[in-house]
Write a protein that holds these residues in place. Sequence first.
Motif, PDB file in Angstrom:
ATOM      1  N   GLN A 256       7.805   9.742  -0.934  1.00  0.00           N
ATOM      2  CA  GLN A 256       7.067  10.933  -1.335  1.00  0.00           C
ATOM      3  C   GLN A 256       6.642  11.772  -0.124  1.00  0.00           C
ATOM      4  O   GLN A 256       6.167  12.888  -0.288  1.00  0.00           O
ATOM      5  CB  GLN A 256       5.833  10.529  -2.140  1.00  0.00           C
ATOM      6  N   ARG A 257       6.828  11.242   1.092  1.00  0.00           N
ATOM      7  CA  ARG A 257       6.368  11.924   2.300  1.00  0.00           C
ATOM      8  C   ARG A 257       7.513  12.422   3.168  1.00  0.00           C
ATOM      9  O   ARG A 257       7.280  12.817   4.310  1.00  0.00           O
ATOM     10  CB  ARG A 257       5.469  10.975   3.110  1.00  0.00           C
TER      11      ARG A 257
ATOM     12  N   LYS B 292       6.714  -0.857  -3.294  1.00  0.00           N
ATOM     13  CA  LYS B 292       5.621   0.116  -3.379  1.00  0.00           C
ATOM     14  C   LYS B 292       5.501   0.902  -2.079  1.00  0.00           C
ATOM     15  O   LYS B 292       5.273   2.122  -2.103  1.00  0.00           O
ATOM     16  CB  LYS B 292       4.301  -0.608  -3.679  1.00  0.00           C
ATOM     17  N   THR B 293       5.675   0.223  -0.954  1.00  0.00           N
ATOM     18  CA  THR B 293       5.617   0.914   0.333  1.00  0.00           C
ATOM     19  C   THR B 293       6.734   1.926   0.451  1.00  0.00           C
ATOM     20  O   THR B 293       6.523   3.075   0.870  1.00  0.00           O
ATOM     21  CB  THR B 293       5.721  -0.113   1.482  1.00  0.00           C
TER      22      THR B 293
ATOM     23  N   PRO C 251       9.455 -13.156  -3.411  1.00  0.00           N
ATOM     24  CA  PRO C 251       8.220 -13.001  -4.194  1.00  0.00           C
ATOM     25  C   PRO C 251       7.424 -11.759  -3.797  1.00  0.00           C
ATOM     26  O   PRO C 251       6.712 -11.184  -4.620  1.00  0.00           O
ATOM     27  CB  PRO C 251       7.440 -14.286  -3.873  1.00  0.00           C
ATOM     28  N   GLY C 252       7.528 -11.335  -2.532  1.00  0.00           N
ATOM     29  CA  GLY C 252       6.759 -10.185  -2.071  1.00  0.00           C
ATOM     30  C   GLY C 252       7.479  -8.865  -2.207  1.00  0.00           C
ATOM     31  O   GLY C 252       7.062  -7.872  -1.581  1.00  0.00           O
ATOM     32  N   ILE C 253       8.530  -8.806  -3.017  1.00  0.00           N
ATOM     33  CA  ILE C 253       9.314  -7.576  -3.138  1.00  0.00           C
ATOM     34  C   ILE C 253       8.478  -6.428  -3.689  1.00  0.00           C
ATOM     35  O   ILE C 253       8.729  -5.266  -3.378  1.00  0.00           O
ATOM     36  CB  ILE C 253      10.563  -7.804  -4.030  1.00  0.00           C
TER      37      ILE C 253
ATOM     38  N   THR D 143       6.433  -3.453   5.024  1.00  0.00           N
ATOM     39  CA  THR D 143       5.321  -3.252   4.086  1.00  0.00           C
ATOM     40  C   THR D 143       4.269  -2.309   4.640  1.00  0.00           C
ATOM     41  O   THR D 143       3.286  -2.020   3.952  1.00  0.00           O
ATOM     42  CB  THR D 143       4.664  -4.595   3.732  1.00  0.00           C
ATOM     43  N   GLU D 144       4.440  -1.839   5.872  1.00  0.00           N
ATOM     44  CA  GLU D 144       3.508  -0.875   6.469  1.00  0.00           C
ATOM     45  C   GLU D 144       4.031   0.537   6.200  1.00  0.00           C
ATOM     46  O   GLU D 144       5.175   0.858   6.532  1.00  0.00           O
ATOM     47  CB  GLU D 144       3.360  -1.107   7.969  1.00  0.00           C
ATOM     48  N   LEU D 145       3.187   1.367   5.617  1.00  0.00           N
ATOM     49  CA  LEU D 145       3.612   2.694   5.189  1.00  0.00           C
ATOM     50  C   LEU D 145       4.130   3.533   6.352  1.00  0.00           C
ATOM     51  O   LEU D 145       5.178   4.180   6.238  1.00  0.00           O
ATOM     52  CB  LEU D 145       2.458   3.414   4.490  1.00  0.00           C
TER      53      LEU D 145
END
Length: 298
Positions: A182-183, A175-176, A168-170, A145-147
């Motif tokens: 995109q990078r 999103k990450t 539940p945290g998917i 979850t850390e970019l």
Amino acid sequence: MVGSKHEAMHRLFQRHPDVFGRAFDALNLPFPKPNTVALLPNDLTEIEPLERRVDTLLRVDTDEGPFLLLVEAQSRDDKRKPSAWAYYPAHVHAKYDLHPVLLVVCQDTATAAWAAGPQHIGPRQWASLVVRPLVLGPHNVRPVTELQEAVSDIPLATLSAITHANDPGIGDILKTLATALQRVDEDDALIFAELTELGLGKSPAGRLWRQLMTVDLSFFRSETSQRLRAQARTEGRAEGRAEGLAVAVIHTLERNGITITAAARERITSCTEPERLLDWLDKSITASTVDSLFEDPA
């Protein structure tokens, strides 16, 4: 027939076979660091007309010597699998004269617990074979979850997203990963976006991923994205991207049953600021009303 989840895992390990090493490092498993990894034929059929095909077969060379890694994706318990899993290691051991490791990748803890076994083959008094796969799943693959971590290791972030599809945290994981894609190089991003979509399938996580991928139109292959990309080509990349994001915001709100007033629709579609539209798209996934999109967090 090989399903989309199997195909995604197969292609992930084919393209980036070293991802298993980094996953193992996170688990502190006693495997030496791979020096080279080679893809081997996955057709294990013999003369008899019984097809045996493992998802992926890799030869891993290390300072301590080579071994074989057989990779399988498993979505549920299947009483027919233990016999196939016993066959795979025995066959490749005889064929290549190397010790095999069977790796099974799961998306839920119940299937992972079943797959880990051990699976006994033989009468209850004396099992002639005991199959003990190494299992990766949501119970031992850490959610990314850390970019910065996702950007530095896209294959592992993709594996994390696929194995945590039912968590539940998917949403935070996806999103990450979407932001990380995109990078990186666009060709790589396209591959991993497609692998993630295949791996998530038609699950709620898969639907969320397709919504997120609408943000970057080059990553998302659907009728909606094809129409939006056509707009971008006709009206210019910047303008087309803004319009595409606006359509994505409205589409997400409508899918979630949110009523969109004429004024709100006009405000969304007339916006030409991609960053603002991205913020609205993020909010639209969990919004309870259309007005909550425009609220200042402060």
